[in-house]
Scaffold this motif. Structure first.
Motif, PDB file in Angstrom:
ATOM      1  N   GLU A   7      60.803 -68.898 149.489  1.00 47.66           N
ATOM      2  CA  GLU A   7      62.243 -68.727 149.310  1.00 47.66           C
ATOM      3  C   GLU A   7      62.993 -68.962 150.618  1.00 47.66           C
ATOM      4  O   GLU A   7      64.059 -69.572 150.629  1.00 47.66           O
ATOM      5  CB  GLU A   7      62.560 -67.318 148.766  1.00 47.66           C
ATOM      6  N   GLU A   8      62.439 -68.451 151.723  1.00 44.65           N
ATOM      7  CA  GLU A   8      63.075 -68.658 153.028  1.00 44.65           C
ATOM      8  C   GLU A   8      63.079 -70.135 153.417  1.00 44.65           C
ATOM      9  O   GLU A   8      64.066 -70.640 153.947  1.00 44.65           O
ATOM     10  CB  GLU A   8      62.349 -67.842 154.108  1.00 44.65           C
TER      11      GLU A   8
ATOM     12  N   LEU B 267      66.356 -72.446 153.999  1.00 49.57           N
ATOM     13  CA  LEU B 267      66.543 -73.202 155.240  1.00 49.57           C
ATOM     14  C   LEU B 267      66.804 -74.677 154.943  1.00 49.57           C
ATOM     15  O   LEU B 267      67.680 -75.295 155.560  1.00 49.57           O
ATOM     16  CB  LEU B 267      65.317 -73.051 156.138  1.00 49.57           C
TER      17      LEU B 267
ATOM     18  N   LEU C 181      57.370 -68.651 157.191  1.00 50.22           N
ATOM     19  CA  LEU C 181      58.429 -68.492 156.200  1.00 50.22           C
ATOM     20  C   LEU C 181      57.828 -68.375 154.805  1.00 50.22           C
ATOM     21  O   LEU C 181      56.824 -69.003 154.494  1.00 50.22           O
ATOM     22  CB  LEU C 181      59.373 -69.695 156.227  1.00 50.22           C
ATOM     23  N   THR C 182      58.485 -67.581 153.985  1.00 52.03           N
ATOM     24  CA  THR C 182      58.092 -67.536 152.582  1.00 52.03           C
ATOM     25  C   THR C 182      58.669 -68.765 151.898  1.00 52.03           C
ATOM     26  O   THR C 182      59.498 -69.476 152.461  1.00 52.03           O
ATOM     27  CB  THR C 182      58.638 -66.261 151.903  1.00 52.03           C
TER      28      THR C 182
END
Length: 166
Positions: free
Chosen positions: A33-34, A38, A30-31
């Motif tokens: 931001e992701e 989450l 995941l980045t």
């Protein structure tokens, strides 16, 4: 002299390799931001909230037992059962939320095992002391308090799931 390793061949080995390759190809890091999105969508459940909810359930159950039976011994026994869950749970929550436990994954795993052992030892100790602390002790009431407070974990997880899905 070089040693040869026995590498399994055949159908089992091929299926195992295919499974590993599928897992590796389906994994996506995941980045930042992701990961933040989450966390915002599924916030972690605080262990202190669970311990607090267990304490509330224990006190309410003891008061209900006192109202329904009119016997203080039943209420005290039920409260002792609740304390047998709440006190060790609070100790573990304190230990697991300290700065030391989040230093590394290895430290976190060892710390979890240590605090889980402390939690079990304190629970067993409290159960052994119960007949001396609450006299006369009602074992059925103690067990009811114990089970009610243990089941709060499931209620907290269900409540979290329902709150997140809104």
């Amino acid at each position: 002299m070089a040693t040869q390793r026995n590498v399994p061949t055949g159908r089992w080995h091929d299926e195992e390799e295919a499974g590993r390759e599928a897992e590796a190809s389906s994994f996506k890091a995941l980045t930042r931001e992701e990961a933040q999105a989450l966390r915002a969508k599924e916030p972690p459940l605080s262990p202190w909230r669970v311990v607090g909810l267990q304490a509330v359930v224990g006190v309410v159950a003891a008061l209900l037992a006192l109202l329904l039976t009119g016997q203080q011994v039943v209420a005290w026994s039920l409260l002792m059962g609740a304390a047998t869950v709440v006190v060790p749970g609070a100790l573990m929550a304190r230990g697991m939320t300290s700065r030391f436990t989040s230093m590394s994954p290895g430290t976190s795993a060892v710390s979890f095992m240590l605090w889980e052992f402390v939690k079990i030892a304190v629970s067993v100790g409290m159960l052994m002391l119960a007949p001396k602390l609450v006299q006369p002790l009602s074992w059925p009431a103690l067990l009811v308090g114990l089970v009610l407070c243990i089941k709060v974990y499931w209620v907290a997880l269900l409540w979290r799931g329902r709150r997140v899905s809104r």
